[in-house]
Design a protein around this motif. Structure first.
Motif, PDB file in Angstrom:
ATOM      1  N   ASN A 226       1.415  -1.179  -0.545  1.00  0.00           N
ATOM      2  CA  ASN A 226       0.073  -0.262   0.126  1.00  0.00           C
ATOM      3  C   ASN A 226       0.989   1.596   0.102  1.00  0.00           C
ATOM      4  OD1 ASN A 226      -2.684   1.479   0.002  1.00  0.00           O
ATOM      5  ND2 ASN A 226      -2.490   1.641   2.038  1.00  0.00           N
ATOM      6  N   TYR A 260      -3.251  -7.164  -4.936  1.00  0.00           N
ATOM      7  CA  TYR A 260      -3.935  -6.039  -4.210  1.00  0.00           C
ATOM      8  C   TYR A 260      -3.589  -5.767  -2.843  1.00  0.00           C
ATOM      9  CZ  TYR A 260      -5.902  -9.420  -1.629  1.00  0.00           C
ATOM     10  OH  TYR A 260      -6.009 -10.629  -1.004  1.00  0.00           O
ATOM     11  N   PRO A 263      -5.069  -6.199   3.428  1.00  0.00           N
ATOM     12  CA  PRO A 263      -5.577  -5.262   4.390  1.00  0.00           C
ATOM     13  C   PRO A 263      -5.466  -5.084   5.662  1.00  0.00           C
ATOM     14  CG  PRO A 263      -6.496  -7.532   3.479  1.00  0.00           C
ATOM     15  CD  PRO A 263      -5.323  -7.770   2.981  1.00  0.00           C
ATOM     16  N   GLN A 264      -4.453  -5.771   6.243  1.00  0.00           N
ATOM     17  CA  GLN A 264      -3.939  -4.822   7.182  1.00  0.00           C
ATOM     18  C   GLN A 264      -3.015  -4.094   7.399  1.00  0.00           C
ATOM     19  OE1 GLN A 264      -2.681  -7.952   5.659  1.00  0.00           O
ATOM     20  NE2 GLN A 264      -2.206  -9.526   6.903  1.00  0.00           N
ATOM     21  N   VAL A 266      -4.047  -1.497   4.811  1.00  0.00           N
ATOM     22  CA  VAL A 266      -4.424  -0.423   4.769  1.00  0.00           C
ATOM     23  C   VAL A 266      -5.861   0.326   6.307  1.00  0.00           C
ATOM     24  CG1 VAL A 266      -6.814  -0.197   3.021  1.00  0.00           C
ATOM     25  CG2 VAL A 266      -4.956  -1.111   1.929  1.00  0.00           C
ATOM     26  N   ASN A 267      -6.375   1.664   6.163  1.00  0.00           N
ATOM     27  CA  ASN A 267      -6.784   2.288   7.391  1.00  0.00           C
ATOM     28  C   ASN A 267      -8.293   2.257   6.884  1.00  0.00           C
ATOM     29  OD1 ASN A 267      -6.575   5.013   5.807  1.00  0.00           O
ATOM     30  ND2 ASN A 267      -4.594   5.173   7.278  1.00  0.00           N
ATOM     31  N   LYS A 268      -8.697   2.521   7.032  1.00  0.00           N
ATOM     32  CA  LYS A 268     -10.358   2.709   6.651  1.00  0.00           C
ATOM     33  C   LYS A 268     -10.415   3.590   5.981  1.00  0.00           C
ATOM     34  CE  LYS A 268     -12.166  -0.191   8.962  1.00  0.00           C
ATOM     35  NZ  LYS A 268     -12.680  -1.634   7.812  1.00  0.00           N
ATOM     36  N   GLU A 271      -9.794   2.792   2.492  1.00  0.00           N
ATOM     37  CA  GLU A 271      -9.471   1.870   2.100  1.00  0.00           C
ATOM     38  C   GLU A 271     -10.928   2.531   1.521  1.00  0.00           C
ATOM     39  OE1 GLU A 271     -12.757  -0.769   4.354  1.00  0.00           O
ATOM     40  OE2 GLU A 271     -10.827  -1.716   4.413  1.00  0.00           O
ATOM     41  N   ASN A 274      -9.168   3.943  -1.931  1.00  0.00           N
ATOM     42  CA  ASN A 274      -8.757   3.343  -3.239  1.00  0.00           C
ATOM     43  C   ASN A 274      -7.365   3.438  -3.602  1.00  0.00           C
ATOM     44  OD1 ASN A 274      -9.220   0.366  -4.611  1.00  0.00           O
ATOM     45  ND2 ASN A 274     -10.487   1.312  -5.488  1.00  0.00           N
ATOM     46  N   LYS A 278      -6.424  -2.938  -7.580  1.00  0.00           N
ATOM     47  CA  LYS A 278      -6.075  -4.855  -7.403  1.00  0.00           C
ATOM     48  C   LYS A 278      -7.472  -4.844  -8.992  1.00  0.00           C
ATOM     49  CE  LYS A 278      -9.534  -6.980  -4.561  1.00  0.00           C
ATOM     50  NZ  LYS A 278     -10.219  -6.970  -3.826  1.00  0.00           N
ATOM     51  N   SER A 312     -11.117 -11.486  -5.795  1.00  0.00           N
ATOM     52  CA  SER A 312      -9.930 -12.138  -4.991  1.00  0.00           C
ATOM     53  C   SER A 312      -9.606 -12.666  -4.638  1.00  0.00           C
ATOM     54  CB  SER A 312      -9.415 -10.185  -3.894  1.00  0.00           C
ATOM     55  OG  SER A 312     -10.079 -10.903  -3.392  1.00  0.00           O
TER      56      SER A 312
END
Length: 318
Positions: A226, A260, A263-264, A266-268, A271, A274, A278, A312
């Motif tokens: 990210n 992509y 997830p760990q 990417v903070n809210k 998100e 974006n 992906k 995904s």
């Protein structure tokens, strides 16, 4: 200017582990490159690879390169050449299936040595990826799984020689670009320099060091992390004297791997915005091939347009 990061891998096994891990993390965040020594690949193997690669170039490739230069009239150019690289190369695929037995002109002993070298580099690449995982707070093996696809990662080696160039101010050895893939492991000439990276809008030499391996990060690691780790522009400057050897091995995602951000990482808030797309790695490569020597950001933007059709699913496990 900060000193180019050089990492002694043996220090990962002792009291200086924490400091060494921090050095690697800083290099990934701020340089996109670092150089490793005491990496576990024997100096005897490295010396043999270098000797046989240079011998193969002299015997099988040098005259062909001279013929190409003569046919294009490159020795007499007066203006900058923007669509050609001053390099003589061949490419070996190792994974998912090796093609080394099909490459013409390679002596059997050279094939054997390059197979052995590839095995050592594959192990080293996976070790490096796990070091990245630890620094990023990802579970061990996450990056290898993210690269896996249906048949495992793709892994191959570009063997290059950069002969002396009569007009190094007009012809680049290799034009500036970022690498498309995952992690790149480079065994380069320790006497003839030429590799440079772009940092803070300045071109910085990657120092040639005996028996070292240069690590650099590709676009896929930037996406998966990210943007915490960055791929950076780099180039090869042709030199007026000496032939520079470069053996770059690319440990990349499988063609069908879905890439992509982890997830760990990417903070809210991110998100919603974006930042990174992906996509299927093969789709990225099709685009990259056409625009390799252009900025990476438009490539990431273009991948967002195909994001909707990418499912995904869970990351495949090895």
């Amino acid at each position: 200017m900060a000193t180019f990061p050089v990492v002694n891998m043996e220090k990962l096994n002792g009291e200086e582990r924490g400091e060494t891990m921090n050095l690697i993390n800083d290099a990934c965040e701020n340089w996109g490159f670092f150089e490793i020594v005491n990496h576990g690949i024997s100096t005897e193997l490295l010396d043999t690879v270098e000797k046989m690669t240079k011998g193969h170039y002299k015997k099988c490739m040098e005259d062909r390169f001279k013929d190409m230069v003569a046919s294009k009239g490159l020795e007499a150019v007066q203006n900058q050449i923007d669509d050609l690289d001053w390099e003589s190369t061949f490419y070996i695929r190792h994974l998912p299936e090796s093609n080394i037995s099909e490459i013409p002109d390679l002596e059997d002993e050279y094939r054997k040595v390059m197979r052995e070298f590839a095995k050592e580099l594959e192990k080293l690449a996976e070790n490096i990826l796990d070091i990245f995982c630890e620094n990023l707070g990802l579970e061990k093996g996450y990056l290898k799984k993210a690269f896996y696809g249906a048949k495992g990662p793709t892994f191959g080696t570009k063997v290059s020689n950069y002969p002396p160039c009569p007009k190094p101010d007009l012809i680049k050895g290799l034009r500036a670009h970022t690498d498309a893939g995952g992690v790149i492991l480079l065994f380069q000439d320790d006497k003839v320099s030429g590799l440079q990276l772009l940092k803070d809008d300045k071109w910085i030499d990657v120092p040639p060091m005996h028996h070292s391996i240069v690590i650099n990060l590709g676009d896929q690691l930037e996406v998966i992390t990210n943007g915490r780790y960055k791929s950076v522009m780099h180039r090869v400057i042709a030199q007026p004297d000496g032939t520079r050897m470069s053996i770059a091995s690319f440990y990349n995602p499988g063609s069908d791997a879905v890439i992509y951000p982890a997830p760990q990482l990417v903070n809210k808030e991110e998100e919603k915005s974006n930042i990174y797309p992906k996509f299927v790695f093969e789709d990225y490569m099709k685009l990259y091939t056409a625009v390799k020597f252009q900025a990476k950001e438009p490539r990431f933007e273009a991948m967002k347009t195909v994001e909707d059709r990418v499912n995904s699913g869970p990351i495949a496990t090895a």
